[in-house]
Structure formats: C-alpha cells, structure tokens
Design a protein around this motif. Structure first.
Motif, PDB file in Angstrom:
ATOM      1  N   LEU A  81      -6.558  24.630 -21.738  1.00  0.00           N
ATOM      2  CA  LEU A  81      -6.780  26.055 -22.031  1.00  0.00           C
ATOM      3  C   LEU A  81      -5.432  26.732 -22.242  1.00  0.00           C
ATOM      4  CD1 LEU A  81      -9.283  27.976 -22.101  1.00  0.00           C
ATOM      5  CD2 LEU A  81      -8.666  28.664 -19.796  1.00  0.00           C
ATOM      6  N   PRO A  82      -5.136  27.311 -23.397  1.00  0.00           N
ATOM      7  CA  PRO A  82      -5.943  27.181 -24.609  1.00  0.00           C
ATOM      8  C   PRO A  82      -5.788  25.783 -25.186  1.00  0.00           C
ATOM      9  CG  PRO A  82      -3.921  28.395 -25.077  1.00  0.00           C
ATOM     10  CD  PRO A  82      -3.916  28.110 -23.614  1.00  0.00           C
TER      11      PRO A  82
ATOM     12  N   VAL B 267      -5.570  39.574 -21.915  1.00  0.00           N
ATOM     13  CA  VAL B 267      -6.131  38.362 -21.302  1.00  0.00           C
ATOM     14  C   VAL B 267      -4.956  37.424 -21.015  1.00  0.00           C
ATOM     15  CG1 VAL B 267      -7.726  36.430 -21.559  1.00  0.00           C
ATOM     16  CG2 VAL B 267      -8.280  38.640 -22.604  1.00  0.00           C
ATOM     17  N   TYR B 268      -4.098  37.304 -22.030  1.00  0.00           N
ATOM     18  CA  TYR B 268      -2.804  36.625 -21.888  1.00  0.00           C
ATOM     19  C   TYR B 268      -1.734  37.617 -22.346  1.00  0.00           C
ATOM     20  CZ  TYR B 268      -5.751  32.494 -21.552  1.00  0.00           C
ATOM     21  OH  TYR B 268      -6.704  31.595 -21.154  1.00  0.00           O
TER      22      TYR B 268
ATOM     23  N   ASN C  24       2.337  33.583 -18.401  1.00  0.00           N
ATOM     24  CA  ASN C  24       0.943  33.598 -17.945  1.00  0.00           C
ATOM     25  C   ASN C  24       0.792  32.607 -16.795  1.00  0.00           C
ATOM     26  OD1 ASN C  24      -0.384  35.214 -20.269  1.00  0.00           O
ATOM     27  ND2 ASN C  24       0.847  33.653 -21.296  1.00  0.00           N
TER      28      ASN C  24
ATOM     29  N   THR D 157      -4.688  34.625 -27.834  1.00  0.00           N
ATOM     30  CA  THR D 157      -4.725  33.280 -28.422  1.00  0.00           C
ATOM     31  C   THR D 157      -5.432  33.337 -29.775  1.00  0.00           C
ATOM     32  OG1 THR D 157      -6.849  32.840 -27.364  1.00  0.00           O
ATOM     33  CG2 THR D 157      -4.866  32.190 -26.133  1.00  0.00           C
TER      34      THR D 157
ATOM     35  N   THR E  66     -12.552  30.021 -17.434  1.00  0.00           N
ATOM     36  CA  THR E  66     -11.995  31.267 -16.916  1.00  0.00           C
ATOM     37  C   THR E  66     -10.914  31.848 -17.825  1.00  0.00           C
ATOM     38  OG1 THR E  66     -12.382  30.411 -14.704  1.00  0.00           O
ATOM     39  CG2 THR E  66     -10.935  32.312 -14.891  1.00  0.00           C
ATOM     40  N   PRO E  67     -11.263  32.864 -18.623  1.00  0.00           N
ATOM     41  CA  PRO E  67     -10.241  33.502 -19.473  1.00  0.00           C
ATOM     42  C   PRO E  67      -9.087  34.028 -18.619  1.00  0.00           C
ATOM     43  CG  PRO E  67     -12.441  34.278 -20.054  1.00  0.00           C
ATOM     44  CD  PRO E  67     -12.585  33.469 -18.799  1.00  0.00           C
ATOM     45  N   GLY E  68      -7.883  33.859 -19.110  1.00  0.00           N
ATOM     46  CA  GLY E  68      -6.707  34.361 -18.399  1.00  0.00           C
ATOM     47  C   GLY E  68      -5.858  33.262 -17.794  1.00  0.00           C
ATOM     48  N   LEU E  69      -6.468  32.078 -17.605  1.00  0.00           N
ATOM     49  CA  LEU E  69      -5.695  30.952 -17.086  1.00  0.00           C
ATOM     50  C   LEU E  69      -5.202  30.092 -18.233  1.00  0.00           C
ATOM     51  CD1 LEU E  69      -7.999  29.602 -14.213  1.00  0.00           C
ATOM     52  CD2 LEU E  69      -6.017  31.123 -13.995  1.00  0.00           C
ATOM     53  N   LYS E  70      -4.097  29.402 -18.007  1.00  0.00           N
ATOM     54  CA  LYS E  70      -3.721  28.288 -18.865  1.00  0.00           C
ATOM     55  C   LYS E  70      -3.835  27.025 -18.012  1.00  0.00           C
ATOM     56  CE  LYS E  70      -0.813  30.641 -22.228  1.00  0.00           C
ATOM     57  NZ  LYS E  70       0.471  30.611 -22.983  1.00  0.00           N
TER      58      LYS E  70
END
Lengths: 325, 397
Positions: free
Chosen positions: A241-242, B363-364, A167, B368, A141-145
C-alpha cells in the motif's frame, strides 16, 4: 559494499538513520541493551544512548500509542512490535489513530515520521502465533503505507525510505530470511522507492506476483517451470500500500497470464485485491483467469506447516494450471 | 534517559504476618478551596490569580455555557448533526488550561471546549467546525466537537476513547528530549480510564518519567453507565500509586483548586519529570451528547442535588464578593456572549461545504494515483447526477 544478512541490513539502516537525524529513535520490547529478540537493534543503545534506543513495557497498544504521540511531536520513531502476530492489541492505535491522524485534523497534525517494524511470516516452526502474515488487515486502511522487503539490499534501502517518508509506514520483515538471506549491501545511506514494484526476472509466458519472502518461493517455482520451457516474469510488489498497479498491468498485458503467490490464508489475502484489479485493467489481454497460490484458510498449523504453506511446488502447479487452462 | 527502577524487587522487605491489603486502603480526599456558596475555606490561601486572569476564566466559562446551550438547540432544530455539552464541567477544563503555559500541548477527549476557548479558539472557528464548512480547520471531515488547532497547541480530537493517553506519553517524551521545558496535559473521563490505553499510557509515562499530566474528569457517567458500575474501589486517582506515579484528587467544580492542582502538577512534570494523575470530581449535568436523554438512567432528584454544586455560580459569587465584577456586569456579559454566539452561528451556516477535491487530500502527504483516479471517477459521477449531490455539484464543472 559488505556481505550482510537481512537482520544486519536492518540494523545498518537503523544505524544510518540514527546517525543522520537525532530525532530518530528506536524502541520496543527487549529492543534496548539486548538489541531485540532477533538482534535487529543490536549495538544501537550503546552507540546512541538510552534515550534513543530503549526497552518499553510489554504493551503493544502502548508502544504504538506512544509512537503516535512522539511522531506527532515531530520525531521519527521506529517502533518495533516483536512479532507481527502480536500487533493486534495495537490495531486500534494503527487503524484509528496512525492512519487517520493527518486526514482527520485537516493536516493540522500528522504522524508521518512513524515507522512500525515487525517480523512476519512462517517457515520457522512458529505455530499459530509466530507465523502469521497480517498485511491484508492493514492494506484495508487508507493512510498507511505498507512495505515488505525480500532480501538484505531491499531491506536497508526500503527501511531508510520508510523512516523518512512523510507518511506512517508499516514495515513487515520476513523473519524466515533474517539470517537465511545474505547479500551485498552498501554500508552507506541509500534509498529505494516506496510504491514501486520491481521486475525481478523478465519473462514472456506468465507473470507471477509476490512480495517479501514469497519472492524466493516464486523464483524456485520459476526454475521448475523453466525446465518445462516456460518463461516466467517475476514481480516483487515491495509495497502493498500503495501498490504499483501499472507495473503489474503492463506485465500481464505482455504475458496474458498471472498467478499471485502469497503466504497468507487464501480468502481476502492481498492477492485478491491484485487479482480483482488486474482483471479490471487487463480483461481482454488475459488468456486464463488470474490464479492465487495461498496458505490454507486455517490458522497456521505447527505440525502441518509444510502442507499449509504455499510453497514452490504449489506455486509451480498454479503456473501450470494457468498455462493449461 | 532515567529509567532506573523505583524499587528493586530483590530488596522487598520480609514479613511473617500474612497481610491482606484492602482494595480501599487509599481513601483520598478531594482538594477544595472554594465552598459551594463561593466563600473560601477558613485559613486557606487562594492561588495568586489576578483580576484579569480571573475575569478571563469567568468569561470563558460563560461563553462555553452559552455555546453549549445554543448548539444543543441548533442540533434539535436539525441545523447541525451532533453536539456534546460540557455543562457542569467548565471549571475543570478552564481552570486546568489556565494553569498551563501556552506552549504546553493539550490533548482532549471531547468535552473540553473550555480549554480550547481559553487558548483563544475563536467563536467563528468553533462554528466552522460545528457546521463542517470549508473554513473548518479539520476540512469538515469529523463530527461536530472534534476540534483541533496546531497554532493553539491543541491536538485534534478523535472519537475512540483513551487513545490520546499513550499518545500524550509519547508527545511528552519528545518534549523532554527537546529540552524545551514544556509538558502535555491529557484529558479523559472516568469511563475512558477503563480502556487498555489508560493502563498503557500511565505505566509508560511512569517508567519513562515524562512531563505529562493525566487529567481525569470524573463526571459520574459514561453515557448511561454510572461510575459505580465502571469500577470498584476509590475511583481513578489511587491507580497512580500502582504505577509509581503521583496523584491528586481535586474538586473539579472549584476552579481555584483545579488551577492550583494543575500548577503543582505542571511544576512536578516539567521541573522534576514526574508525571501526575489528577482526578477532578465533577458531575455531567448534561446528557452524554445530543444522542441520549439522561431521564432514562438517572433521577431528577439526583440532578437537582448536584446542580447546587455546579461550578459557575460558585466562581461568580466569589468574583462578586471580591468586587471584581457586579451582578449586572456578569449578566450583561452573558447577554453579549449570547448575541455573539448567535451571530457567529448565522455566519457559519451560510459558508459552503468543502470542495469535493478536498476529499482525497491529507490521506497521505500527496494523493496517490489510485486516489486521483477515484476522485476523477467521482466527479464524473457527480456531473451525471448533480441533484443527488447538492453540497458539491455546484463546484464540479
């Protein structure tokens, strides 16, 4: 410095964050006066009041929906989901809301202040529903860490980074180590970087990658390999992530071999992503295929926990297989 | 925070008579001030809305009606990909937004363009979003009608139904903590009230006592599913009682009643930290969106009957009777909206798509390394096949 177990380190991080910024609040099921079923939030309501550390009704989708709104308003909510196995009612809020809040609004709004804490993983005789490692669902899921600490020192530093990271962060706590892992932890504030892996042990023959509680398993496997004269380089990803491709790739270019050791079921676990990326980046350096020591592709069984688990012996055997390929 | 229990379960009264409470025990009437013909119910005192505000509300209603009509046509012509009309529900959105303070947060479902227009979203801002161009505040990332604007305290809309309901509770919790005497108003439909997030958000709001107004537009349909296949019992409003929350049922097509209901709900929310559930009874005169045709699931007779109760004529008749606008002025104003909408549509249509570099932004907080690598690879690919990506290849050198 003080001797703390992993729970005390989490509690200390929350305490430091709440003292530092009065927009930090901590909530979830049984989190308030009782201090959480694992006692991670112990004493915080007494210290910071009922408006900043409180019980919520028993509704995970509500806890995360509420937390999304509170974060959008400019606060730093730290929401606890009592077990990672119970995070799925909140899957929609996390995947469709938390993760996309900034992107979908063109940065008109964001929930960067949000941190979701949840215990994950097995080894406590928890059966299907107190043992799972759900990181791979969220890593898609892009947007999460996504952050997973391996010991008390890492837990406090990474959690403080997570809370104030701009984030949203899913913070997975290895519950098997909550009381089992004890170490020296500074009492004051400090942070550790998100998105940066750590070489836990240097070695020359093979790289073994893991995260969270599995790092301890890998260390035991490396001890066995050492007796065979094998020098293992151990990398703790720390962030899923990342994730830190460079640190892993550099190591593999040096050792020429890699094993990923993970608790989650084999198919589509995060190790699959690590393996695919490393063969892309390091193909001509590899002496053998990237291998994975994982849980079985079964639900997490109670009576057969030991057999299911990707323990130090299975990891050790995978190291040998890579070396003897 | 006051989280004391409303009632001690240990102190429940005892009865020796077996009581079976009817599922329809609450039969809540609908609050109405203006009759369908625009005359006022006898003995009723209307809320004190001055001429200026009343005319702003009316003009916003007209604007939304023109916008909806024009953009449905634009979708049919293939100029935009999707549209979603609020035809018949304008009074619910505009009357409620008008009763709020500007500082209050609005969280929409997706059919409340009237509230956003009332707040001051410009016609160009609407069009830029609808055309997903580079001037869209949302950077062209979401389907048409997913508006949002931080400056106007209007949270960006997302498609999943009801997700904004517990979020509104959380937002309002933050407002209460900050002590700034504001509230959050959260819109959703009677269909979305079947989602688990409805239960989660309302229960938490009642327990935490936060300044939030849940505004349910009961428009009779969730796409094709009529309300009587959505729930049994007396609709949405009675559910509040189960949560220990206050409830109001109002005629959503009576802009005065809506205004009054929200004004009172706001007072309860902000002054007394009492969340309120409002159920506004209305009718979705349009299809759900440009993707469905209502003739497949309801009769012309039903639509005709409901058209008589629509909100704009009612309000217009009242304004004319009041002498605040003439029929001619109202028509001229409508014509002016038409021209302005057309002109804005033409302007937005010619604005470029967002630059491809924007694809990894937000996105962030910072892209990244993986995202930067993917963008470079994408741009190299677009350079190789520029004809296949006409919207962005011009900007990739």
């Amino acid at each position: 410095m003080a001797k703390m177990n992993l729970l005390q380190a989490i509690n200390s991080a929350l305490d430091v964050a709440m003292a530092k910024n009065d927009k930090v609040s901590v909530f979830g099921e049984d989190v308030g006066h009782f201090g959480g079923v694992f006692r991670a939030t112990s004493g915080l309501q007494q210290k910071y009041g009922r408006s900043r550390c409180f019980n919520t009704p028993l509704v995970e989708q509500g806890i995360i929906g509420f937390a999304n709104g509170l974060a959008a308003q400019g606060s730093f909510p730290v929401a606890e989901i009592q077990f990672g196995d119970y995070i799925f009612p909140a899957f929609d809020q996390i995947v469709n809301e938390t993760a996309k809040f900034r992107y979908r609004s063109g940065n008109e709004f964001n929930v960067g202040g949000l941190t979701i804490r949840t215990p994950y993983g097995g080894g406590i005789h928890g059966g299907h529903y107190h043992s799972q490692s759900p990181e791979a669902y969220f890593a898609h899921t892009p947007g999460l860490k996504i952050v997973v600490p391996r010991n008390p020192y890492q837990a406090k530093g990474l959690l403080l980074s997570a809370i104030f990271d701009p984030n949203p962060v899913l913070f997975l706590e290895p519950k098997r180590l909550y009381r089992a892992a004890v170490g020296e932890v500074p009492e004051e504030e400090y942070t550790l970087p998100i998105g940066k892996a750590e070489v836990v042990q240097e070695g020359t023959d093979i790289t073994v990658v893991g995260w969270g509680a599995q790092v301890e398993v890998i260390e035991r496997a490396a001890e066995l390999a050492k007796k065979d004269g094998v020098s293992v380089e151990i990398i703790d990803l720390r962030s899923i992530l990342p994730w830190d491709v460079d640190t892993v790739a550099q190591s593999v270019m040096k050792t020429g071999r890699m094993v990923v050791s993970q608790e989650a079921p084999h198919t589509m676990a995060f190790g699959s992503e690590v393996a695919a990326t490393i063969q892309e980046k390091c193909f001509l350096y590899l002496e053998s295929p990237v291998m994975r020591a994982s849980g079985l592709d079964t639900p997490y069984p109670l009576a057969h926990e030991k057999e299911y688990f990707s323990d130090h012996l299975k990891t050790y055997e995978m190291i040998k297989r890579s070396l003897n390929y | 925070m006051a989280t004391q229990m409303a009632k001690d379960p240990q102190k429940t009264a005892v009865t020796t008579e077996l009581q079976v409470i009817s599922g329809n025990a609450l039969d809540i009437p609908m609050y109405q001030l203006l009759k369908e013909d625009g005359t006022v119910h006898k003995g009723v005192k209307l809320p004190e809305i001055g001429k200026e505000l009343a005319l702003k509300m009316f003009s916003t209603m007209q604007f939304i009606r023109i916008l909806d009509e024009r953009m449905i046509a634009a979708q049919r012509q293939g100029r935009i990909s999707f549209y979603l009309s609020s035809l018949g529900e304008e009074a619910a959105a505009i009357g409620s937004a008008a009763a709020l303070k500007f500082e209050d947060m609005i969280m929409g479902q997706y059919r409340e363009q009237g509230a956003l227009a009332f707040r001051g979203f410009t016609i160009d801002q609407f069009m830029n979003q609808l055309f997903s161009n580079e001037l869209d505040l949302g950077k062209g990332r979401q389907m048409p009608v997913h508006y949002g604007c931080a400056d106007l305290n209007f949270m960006t809309i997302s498609s999943p139904l009801g997700t904004q309901i517990p979020q509104a509770t959380g937002y309002a919790y933050g407002q209460k903590q900050s002590g700034d005497k504001t509230c959050t108003l959260c819109y959703f439909g009677e269909g979305a009230a079947s989602e688990g997030d409805f239960h989660a958000g309302l229960n938490m709001a009642a327990v935490f006592k936060v300044p939030v107004i849940f505004f349910c537009r009961n428009n009779g349909y969730a796409i094709s599913t009529p309300a009587n296949e959505q729930f049994a019992g007396d609709g949405i409003a009675p559910r509040a009682v189960g949560y220990g929350m206050k409830a109001i049922r109002v005629d959503g097509n009576d802009i005065f009643a809506v205004y009054q209901a929200v004004q009172e709900a706001r007072r309860l929310a902000v002054e007394e930290n009492e969340p309120v559930l409002i159920e506004a009874m209305s009718y979705r005169m349009a299809g759900h969106s440009t993707s469905d045709d209502p003739s497949g699931y309801r009769s012309k007779e039903e639509e005709e009957a409901r058209r008589k109760r629509e909100p704009m004529i009612r309000f217009r008749n009242w304004l004319v009777k009041q002498g605040w606008i003439s029929e001619e002025e109202a028509d001229a104003q409508m014509q002016q909206h038409k021209e302005e909408v057309l002109a804005a549509l033409k302007r937005a249509e010619t604005v470029a798509a967002p630059h491809v570099d924007e694809i990894i932004v937000d996105v962030y907080d910072e892209p990244t390394q993986a995202l930067k690598d993917q963008l470079e690879a994408l741009k190299a690919h677009i350079r190789q096949y520029p004809d296949a990506y006409p919207a962005t290849s011009g900007g990739v050198k």
